[in-house]
Design a protein around this motif. Sequence first.
Motif, mmCIF file in Angstrom:
data_model
loop_
_atom_site.group_PDB
_atom_site.id
_atom_site.type_symbol
_atom_site.label_atom_id
_atom_site.label_comp_id
_atom_site.label_asym_id
_atom_site.label_seq_id
_atom_site.Cartn_x
_atom_site.Cartn_y
_atom_site.Cartn_z
ATOM 1 N N UNK A 25 63.666 42.059 37.431
ATOM 2 C CA UNK A 25 62.456 41.235 37.390
ATOM 3 C C UNK A 25 61.195 42.033 37.722
ATOM 4 N N UNK A 26 61.381 43.307 38.043
ATOM 5 C CA UNK A 26 60.218 44.173 38.192
ATOM 6 C C UNK A 26 59.231 43.730 39.261
ATOM 7 N N UNK A 27 59.611 43.859 40.484
ATOM 8 C CA UNK A 27 58.697 43.443 41.549
ATOM 9 C C UNK A 27 58.041 44.621 42.257
ATOM 10 N N UNK A 28 58.547 45.801 41.950
ATOM 11 C CA UNK A 28 58.113 46.966 42.728
ATOM 12 C C UNK A 28 56.882 47.652 42.129
ATOM 13 N N UNK A 29 55.874 47.829 42.970
ATOM 14 C CA UNK A 29 54.683 48.586 42.567
ATOM 15 C C UNK A 29 54.491 49.721 43.577
ATOM 16 N N UNK A 30 54.586 50.949 43.076
ATOM 17 C CA UNK A 30 54.424 52.116 43.949
ATOM 18 C C UNK A 30 52.969 52.569 43.910
ATOM 19 N N UNK A 56 48.186 34.620 45.698
ATOM 20 C CA UNK A 56 49.196 33.784 46.365
ATOM 21 C C UNK A 56 50.633 34.218 46.095
ATOM 22 N N UNK A 57 50.856 35.510 46.131
ATOM 23 C CA UNK A 57 52.214 36.036 45.949
ATOM 24 C C UNK A 57 52.777 36.426 47.315
ATOM 25 N N UNK A 139 63.531 39.317 48.579
ATOM 26 C CA UNK A 139 62.888 38.303 49.416
ATOM 27 C C UNK A 139 61.409 38.069 49.080
ATOM 28 N N UNK A 140 60.837 38.923 48.228
ATOM 29 C CA UNK A 140 59.390 38.815 47.972
ATOM 30 C C UNK A 140 59.082 38.762 46.479
ATOM 31 N N UNK A 141 57.870 38.296 46.170
ATOM 32 C CA UNK A 141 57.419 38.302 44.769
ATOM 33 C C UNK A 141 56.947 39.689 44.355
ATOM 34 N N UNK A 142 56.272 40.358 45.297
ATOM 35 C CA UNK A 142 55.762 41.700 45.013
ATOM 36 C C UNK A 142 56.112 42.617 46.176
ATOM 37 N N UNK A 143 56.636 43.793 45.845
ATOM 38 C CA UNK A 143 56.912 44.807 46.864
ATOM 39 C C UNK A 143 56.006 45.999 46.575
ATOM 40 N N UNK A 144 55.119 46.287 47.522
ATOM 41 C CA UNK A 144 54.216 47.424 47.362
ATOM 42 C C UNK A 144 54.716 48.568 48.233
#
Length: 286
Positions: A25-30, A56-57, A139-144
């Motif tokens: 689902x591609x949540x990771x942004x480096x 609101x993510x 557990x999250x919508x977006x992981x930075x």
Amino acid sequence: MQTDSLRDLLLRMTEDLHTKDLRSQDKLIVVMGAKGGVGTTTVAVNLGVQLATFARKRTVLLDFARPLGNVHLLLDLHPKFGVRDAVEGLDRLDSHFLAGLLTKHKTKLELLGGTTQPEEWEKIDINLLDRVVNVAQNAFDVVLLDIGSQFSTAWGSILRSARMILIVAEANVPSLWTLERRLLALKGFGIPQDRARIIINRWHKGDDEVLKSVQKDINRPIFANLPNDFRKASQSVNLGTPLMENHNNTLSSRYRQIAGQLVGIDISVDEKKSPLSGLFSFPTKK
Ligand SMILES: Nc1ncnc2c1ncn2[C@@H]1O[C@H](COP(=O)(O)OP(=O)(O)OP(=O)(O)O)[C@@H](O)[C@H]1O
Ligand SMILES: [Mg+2]
């Protein structure tokens, strides 16, 4: 007792399987710096805050910067636990365990604190961080991820799994030179070109000529630029208040716009001050 352990193990295995699904689902942004000191942490923190508030993510920022992680300073937080605890507790690591290691900012952005002593990284196996990232994605919508300016094959797996790699650079010769080398290295890792996005930090109008020729040389557009505003940026860093909280200014509205682009919300900002952003922005990967 044995039944409990077996049940825990099964639960974790189920979560692992679930995680593999979510991974796609591609949540990771480096967020990485073309070199040190270009504003990687400032970008990661302010994008994180905008993703958590404006977009609101449910957003978590993992501070993997080396040798020291200083994200908490920019958010005025005092994490009790951090990346080292996550790696040391890897055999128990699931979303519940991870939640206990995180520190919540008042904007709802959550933080996994970085290392507070440089030698801590000697005890952290980068290959194991993959699992920490996966549990966070569960557990999250977006992981930075703030990975600073580090680069090595050990990061290959995390970089390949990222939906997007934001490379922060400045419009000066040393920074643009390292940016070019880094883009080539990412390509060598097998990362599709459109996943690596360039953010020019501390941009000002006089940079446009050089940036136009850079885009021609690398045959790639610049994803976004962030105006130079030393006073507001350093005030925000020193007070530990993200930009949106202390001022409503061009810099914070640019951050909001980029956060919107990352999650597919379109908001237009005054483009007159920043011609490049209008000319060269392109749609995010879905
Ligand atoms: N848009 C901006 N305008 C002016 N100054 C800025 C801007 N963004 C960041 N800075 C300043 O740049 C400096 C470095 O920022 P930051 O710590 O985020 O860089 P970094 O790349 O994470 O550094 P390191 O390599 O040490 O981790 C800070 O003093 C910050 O206030
Ligand atoms: Mg940093």
